[in-house]
Design a protein around this motif. Sequence first.
Motif, PDB file in Angstrom:
ATOM      1  N   GLN A  18       0.834  -1.206   0.000  1.00 21.14           N
ATOM      2  CA  GLN A  18       0.000   0.000   0.000  1.00 21.14           C
ATOM      3  C   GLN A  18       0.867   1.252   0.000  1.00 21.14           C
ATOM      4  N   ALA A  19       1.932   1.230   0.779  1.00 21.76           N
ATOM      5  CA  ALA A  19       2.830   2.391   0.840  1.00 21.76           C
ATOM      6  C   ALA A  19       3.473   2.630  -0.521  1.00 21.76           C
ATOM      7  N   ARG A  20       3.894   1.561  -1.196  1.00 19.58           N
ATOM      8  CA  ARG A  20       4.483   1.704  -2.534  1.00 19.58           C
ATOM      9  C   ARG A  20       3.478   2.299  -3.507  1.00 19.58           C
ATOM     10  N   GLN A  21       2.230   1.849  -3.436  1.00 28.43           N
ATOM     11  CA  GLN A  21       1.191   2.378  -4.319  1.00 28.43           C
ATOM     12  C   GLN A  21       0.962   3.863  -4.060  1.00 28.43           C
ATOM     13  N   LEU A  22       0.943   4.248  -2.792  1.00 32.74           N
ATOM     14  CA  LEU A  22       0.753   5.664  -2.458  1.00 32.74           C
ATOM     15  C   LEU A  22       1.912   6.512  -2.967  1.00 32.74           C
ATOM     16  N   VAL A  23       3.119   6.005  -2.847  1.00 35.51           N
ATOM     17  CA  VAL A  23       4.291   6.731  -3.337  1.00 35.51           C
ATOM     18  C   VAL A  23       4.215   6.882  -4.851  1.00 35.51           C
ATOM     19  N   GLU A  24       3.829   5.813  -5.551  1.00 38.98           N
ATOM     20  CA  GLU A  24       3.709   5.880  -7.013  1.00 38.98           C
ATOM     21  C   GLU A  24       2.647   6.896  -7.433  1.00 38.98           C
ATOM     22  N   GLN A  25       1.509   6.910  -6.720  1.00 39.65           N
ATOM     23  CA  GLN A  25       0.453   7.868  -7.031  1.00 39.65           C
ATOM     24  C   GLN A  25       0.937   9.295  -6.799  1.00 39.65           C
ATOM     25  N   ALA A  26       1.668   9.518  -5.719  1.00 46.05           N
ATOM     26  CA  ALA A  26       2.192  10.853  -5.430  1.00 46.05           C
ATOM     27  C   ALA A  26       3.198  11.284  -6.497  1.00 46.05           C
ATOM     28  N   GLU A  27       4.058  10.359  -6.934  1.00 45.64           N
ATOM     29  CA  GLU A  27       5.031  10.686  -7.983  1.00 45.64           C
ATOM     30  C   GLU A  27       4.333  11.044  -9.283  1.00 45.64           C
ATOM     31  N   GLN A  28       3.268  10.316  -9.627  1.00 44.06           N
ATOM     32  CA  GLN A  28       2.519  10.619 -10.851  1.00 44.06           C
ATOM     33  C   GLN A  28       1.874  11.997 -10.754  1.00 44.06           C
ATOM     34  N   ALA A  29       1.329  12.330  -9.588  1.00 43.37           N
ATOM     35  CA  ALA A  29       0.701  13.640  -9.411  1.00 43.37           C
ATOM     36  C   ALA A  29       1.735  14.755  -9.526  1.00 43.37           C
TER      37      ALA A  29
END
Length: 66
Positions: A18-29
Motif C-alpha cells: 500500500q505504501a508503494r502504491q501511495l508513493v507511485e500515485q504521489a510521484e505521478q501527481a
Amino acid sequence: MTTAGFRDATGLAGRASQARQLVEQAEQAMTSAGHRYIREAVEVLAGLAPTLAEVMHNSRTKAFVV
C-alpha cells in the motif's frame, strides 16, 4: 496497531505494498503538475517572444545583422 500486527509478515507486506502504491500515485501527481507548470511557462515565454515579422523588421534596421 498492536504488536501482533508487527509480527504478522503478511500484514506487513500488505502495508508495504500500500505504501508503494501511495508513493507511485504521489510521484505521478507531481510529474503531472510539473509538466503543467512547464507548459504554462512555455506559453508565457512564447507570448513575450517577438513574431517573425518583428524580428525581420528589426534585423533590416540594424546594419550589423546580416
